[in-house]
Design a protein around this motif. Structure first.
Motif, PDB file in Angstrom:
ATOM      1  N   LEU A  30       0.852  -1.193   0.000  1.00  0.00           N
ATOM      2  CA  LEU A  30       0.000   0.000   0.000  1.00  0.00           C
ATOM      3  C   LEU A  30       0.879   1.231   0.000  1.00  0.00           C
ATOM      4  CD1 LEU A  30      -2.763   1.460   0.308  1.00  0.00           C
ATOM      5  CD2 LEU A  30      -2.512   1.167   2.787  1.00  0.00           C
ATOM      6  N   LEU A  31       0.642   2.122  -0.954  1.00  0.00           N
ATOM      7  CA  LEU A  31       1.405   3.364  -1.056  1.00  0.00           C
ATOM      8  C   LEU A  31       0.448   4.535  -0.867  1.00  0.00           C
ATOM      9  CD1 LEU A  31       4.092   4.789  -1.758  1.00  0.00           C
ATOM     10  CD2 LEU A  31       3.432   4.644  -4.165  1.00  0.00           C
ATOM     11  N   ILE A  32       0.774   5.419   0.072  1.00  0.00           N
ATOM     12  CA  ILE A  32      -0.074   6.569   0.380  1.00  0.00           C
ATOM     13  C   ILE A  32       0.708   7.840   0.065  1.00  0.00           C
ATOM     14  CG2 ILE A  32      -1.350   7.784   2.183  1.00  0.00           C
ATOM     15  CD1 ILE A  32      -1.789   5.111   3.546  1.00  0.00           C
ATOM     16  N   LEU A  33       0.159   8.639  -0.838  1.00  0.00           N
ATOM     17  CA  LEU A  33       0.840   9.834  -1.329  1.00  0.00           C
ATOM     18  C   LEU A  33      -0.019  11.064  -1.071  1.00  0.00           C
ATOM     19  CD1 LEU A  33       1.877   8.371  -4.822  1.00  0.00           C
ATOM     20  CD2 LEU A  33       3.257   8.412  -2.732  1.00  0.00           C
ATOM     21  N   ASP A  34       0.533  12.018  -0.340  1.00  0.00           N
ATOM     22  CA  ASP A  34      -0.191  13.240  -0.004  1.00  0.00           C
ATOM     23  C   ASP A  34       0.354  14.386  -0.862  1.00  0.00           C
ATOM     24  OD1 ASP A  34      -1.734  15.175   1.153  1.00  0.00           O
ATOM     25  OD2 ASP A  34      -0.996  14.887   3.199  1.00  0.00           O
ATOM     26  N   GLU A  35      -0.407  14.786  -1.854  1.00  0.00           N
ATOM     27  CA  GLU A  35      -0.030  15.865  -2.784  1.00  0.00           C
ATOM     28  C   GLU A  35       1.361  15.617  -3.389  1.00  0.00           C
ATOM     29  OE1 GLU A  35      -1.994  18.334  -3.624  1.00  0.00           O
ATOM     30  OE2 GLU A  35      -3.557  18.218  -2.122  1.00  0.00           O
ATOM     31  N   PRO A  36       1.569  14.482  -4.063  1.00  0.00           N
ATOM     32  CA  PRO A  36       2.919  14.139  -4.542  1.00  0.00           C
ATOM     33  C   PRO A  36       3.467  15.038  -5.642  1.00  0.00           C
ATOM     34  CG  PRO A  36       1.317  12.602  -5.419  1.00  0.00           C
ATOM     35  CD  PRO A  36       0.591  13.437  -4.417  1.00  0.00           C
ATOM     36  N   THR A  37       2.593  15.741  -6.384  1.00  0.00           N
ATOM     37  CA  THR A  37       3.082  16.603  -7.465  1.00  0.00           C
ATOM     38  C   THR A  37       2.983  18.085  -7.116  1.00  0.00           C
ATOM     39  OG1 THR A  37       0.915  16.597  -8.558  1.00  0.00           O
ATOM     40  CG2 THR A  37       2.481  14.892  -9.229  1.00  0.00           C
ATOM     41  N   ASN A  38       2.769  18.375  -5.867  1.00  0.00           N
ATOM     42  CA  ASN A  38       2.642  19.757  -5.411  1.00  0.00           C
ATOM     43  C   ASN A  38       3.926  20.546  -5.716  1.00  0.00           C
ATOM     44  OD1 ASN A  38       1.582  22.033  -4.127  1.00  0.00           O
ATOM     45  ND2 ASN A  38       2.370  21.422  -2.123  1.00  0.00           N
ATOM     46  N   GLY A  39       3.792  21.641  -6.463  1.00  0.00           N
ATOM     47  CA  GLY A  39       4.935  22.512  -6.739  1.00  0.00           C
ATOM     48  C   GLY A  39       5.818  22.071  -7.886  1.00  0.00           C
ATOM     49  N   LEU A  40       5.422  21.019  -8.605  1.00  0.00           N
ATOM     50  CA  LEU A  40       6.246  20.535  -9.709  1.00  0.00           C
ATOM     51  C   LEU A  40       5.849  21.225 -11.017  1.00  0.00           C
ATOM     52  CD1 LEU A  40       6.412  16.682  -9.061  1.00  0.00           C
ATOM     53  CD2 LEU A  40       7.674  18.527  -7.963  1.00  0.00           C
ATOM     54  N   ASP A  41       6.799  21.273 -11.965  1.00  0.00           N
ATOM     55  CA  ASP A  41       6.461  21.841 -13.264  1.00  0.00           C
ATOM     56  C   ASP A  41       5.739  20.778 -14.103  1.00  0.00           C
ATOM     57  OD1 ASP A  41       8.279  20.214 -14.799  1.00  0.00           O
ATOM     58  OD2 ASP A  41       9.926  21.589 -14.334  1.00  0.00           O
ATOM     59  N   PRO A  42       5.126  21.180 -15.230  1.00  0.00           N
ATOM     60  CA  PRO A  42       4.307  20.233 -16.009  1.00  0.00           C
ATOM     61  C   PRO A  42       5.045  18.965 -16.434  1.00  0.00           C
ATOM     62  CG  PRO A  42       3.860  22.474 -16.710  1.00  0.00           C
ATOM     63  CD  PRO A  42       4.991  22.559 -15.748  1.00  0.00           C
ATOM     64  N   ASN A  43       6.306  19.079 -16.808  1.00  0.00           N
ATOM     65  CA  ASN A  43       7.067  17.890 -17.208  1.00  0.00           C
ATOM     66  C   ASN A  43       7.295  16.956 -16.021  1.00  0.00           C
ATOM     67  OD1 ASN A  43       7.298  18.646 -19.898  1.00  0.00           O
ATOM     68  ND2 ASN A  43       9.212  19.754 -19.577  1.00  0.00           N
ATOM     69  N   GLN A  44       7.633  17.547 -14.876  1.00  0.00           N
ATOM     70  CA  GLN A  44       7.854  16.737 -13.672  1.00  0.00           C
ATOM     71  C   GLN A  44       6.563  16.043 -13.245  1.00  0.00           C
ATOM     72  OE1 GLN A  44       9.271  19.935 -11.199  1.00  0.00           O
ATOM     73  NE2 GLN A  44      11.423  19.470 -11.571  1.00  0.00           N
ATOM     74  N   ILE A  45       5.441  16.748 -13.377  1.00  0.00           N
ATOM     75  CA  ILE A  45       4.145  16.158 -13.017  1.00  0.00           C
ATOM     76  C   ILE A  45       3.876  14.921 -13.859  1.00  0.00           C
ATOM     77  CG2 ILE A  45       1.634  16.516 -13.153  1.00  0.00           C
ATOM     78  CD1 ILE A  45       2.161  19.430 -12.247  1.00  0.00           C
ATOM     79  N   LEU A  46       4.104  15.026 -15.166  1.00  0.00           N
ATOM     80  CA  LEU A  46       3.875  13.881 -16.055  1.00  0.00           C
ATOM     81  C   LEU A  46       4.776  12.711 -15.700  1.00  0.00           C
ATOM     82  CD1 LEU A  46       3.442  15.611 -19.538  1.00  0.00           C
ATOM     83  CD2 LEU A  46       1.682  14.431 -18.208  1.00  0.00           C
ATOM     84  N   GLU A  47       6.031  13.008 -15.354  1.00  0.00           N
ATOM     85  CA  GLU A  47       6.975  11.944 -15.018  1.00  0.00           C
ATOM     86  C   GLU A  47       6.562  11.231 -13.728  1.00  0.00           C
ATOM     87  OE1 GLU A  47      10.591  14.142 -14.968  1.00  0.00           O
ATOM     88  OE2 GLU A  47      10.744  14.243 -17.158  1.00  0.00           O
ATOM     89  N   ILE A  48       6.166  12.009 -12.716  1.00  0.00           N
ATOM     90  CA  ILE A  48       5.742  11.407 -11.447  1.00  0.00           C
ATOM     91  C   ILE A  48       4.451  10.623 -11.652  1.00  0.00           C
ATOM     92  CG2 ILE A  48       4.900  11.895  -9.116  1.00  0.00           C
ATOM     93  CD1 ILE A  48       7.899  12.212  -9.341  1.00  0.00           C
ATOM     94  N   ARG A  49       3.549  11.150 -12.468  1.00  0.00           N
ATOM     95  CA  ARG A  49       2.308  10.411 -12.760  1.00  0.00           C
ATOM     96  C   ARG A  49       2.608   9.054 -13.387  1.00  0.00           C
ATOM     97  NH1 ARG A  49      -1.644  14.824 -15.673  1.00  0.00           N
ATOM     98  NH2 ARG A  49      -2.010  16.160 -13.865  1.00  0.00           N
ATOM     99  N   ASN A  50       3.563   9.033 -14.305  1.00  0.00           N
ATOM    100  CA  ASN A  50       3.908   7.775 -14.968  1.00  0.00           C
ATOM    101  C   ASN A  50       4.465   6.759 -13.978  1.00  0.00           C
ATOM    102  OD1 ASN A  50       3.067   8.570 -17.518  1.00  0.00           O
ATOM    103  ND2 ASN A  50       5.067   9.415 -18.081  1.00  0.00           N
ATOM    104  N   VAL A  51       5.268   7.238 -13.026  1.00  0.00           N
ATOM    105  CA  VAL A  51       5.808   6.343 -11.992  1.00  0.00           C
ATOM    106  C   VAL A  51       4.664   5.785 -11.145  1.00  0.00           C
ATOM    107  CG1 VAL A  51       7.243   6.208  -9.912  1.00  0.00           C
ATOM    108  CG2 VAL A  51       8.055   7.495 -11.895  1.00  0.00           C
TER     109      VAL A  51
END
Length: 236
Positions: A150-171
């Motif tokens: 179980l992985l719990i993530l609280d606002e994991p893309t907060n403050g990231l730029d659009p490219n970083q957001i896409l990369e974290i989403r893919n992970v």
């Protein structure tokens, strides 16, 4: 993997942060945990990971009461809190090796996770020298290093730029193929891109628990649905 929350109530003095929460969560779900600020999302996440004492109700993880089996349960949960607490004076790989040693994980696994979250070029830097995006990746790396169920993530893309957001989403999407993820976010595009199910908390109560299509329902988009469900005052 199974997570069962039964009649969970959490109070801070006179304030009720969670009111009689009941949930069943199963393997291979990516769940969007939504709610306005102060709705009780962080309190729920911290209760699940054992960071807050459970006074009313119970949480059962893989058939085990988390209060009675705290250490064993924590071995199978990964958590990235919103404030992402890191040891800023440690080097990236040094910090992740430190986390790996706690979990008795091999050095090879550390390199694998560093590569997975895309921080290989930064692994020899001090954490304090990293951008916010790379710090988030280090936080995500520590949360998944021990391959939690179980992985719990609280606002994991907060403050990231659009490219970083896409990369974290893919992970996160890759992790969700094998694990269960609870993702707290205010970004509705993130929910639509990643989640199979939405749990909406408002004033400490669950007001919606549905798949994306049912949550959206008659509304044009998730933002409209969110605004509608959180505009209603819940009576005590």
């Amino acid at each position: 993997m199974s997570l069962e929350i039964k009649n969970l109530t959490k109070k801070f003095g006179e304030q009720t942060a969670l009111h009689n929460i009941n949930l069943d969560i199963h393997k291979n779900e990516i769940i969007g945990l939504l709610g306005p600020n102060g709705a009780g999302k962080s309190t729920l996440m911290k209760s699940i990971v054992g960071a807050l004492k459970i006074e009313e109700g119970e949480i059962i993880f893989d058939g085990k009461n988390i209060t009675e089996n705290e250490t064993e349960v924590k071995k199978n949960i990964g958590f990235l809190p919103e404030n992402n607490p890191l040891y800023l004076e440690m080097y990236v790989k040094e910090y992740l090796q430190f986390v790996a040693d706690i979990h008795q994980i091999s050095k090879e696994k550390v390199d694998e996770i560093i590569d997975l979250v895309g921080i290989t070029p930064e692994k020899s830097k001090k954490i304090s020298q990293l951008s916010k995006g790379y710090k988030q990746r280090v936080g995500l790396a520590q949360a998944i290093l021990h391959a939690p169920d179980l992985l719990i993530l609280d606002e994991p893309t907060n403050g990231l730029d659009p490219n970083q957001i896409l990369e974290i989403r893919n992970v996160i999407k890759e992790i969700g193929k094998e694990k269960t993820v609870i993702l707290s976010t205010h970004i509705m595009q993130e929910v639509e891109a990643l989640c199979t199910r939405v749990i909406l908390i408002h004033q400490g109560n669950i007001v919606q628990d549905a798949d994306i299509a049912d949550f959206k329902g008659k509304f044009n988009n998730l933002e409209e649905a969110f605004a509608h469900y959180t505009s209603v005052k819940i009576e005590d």
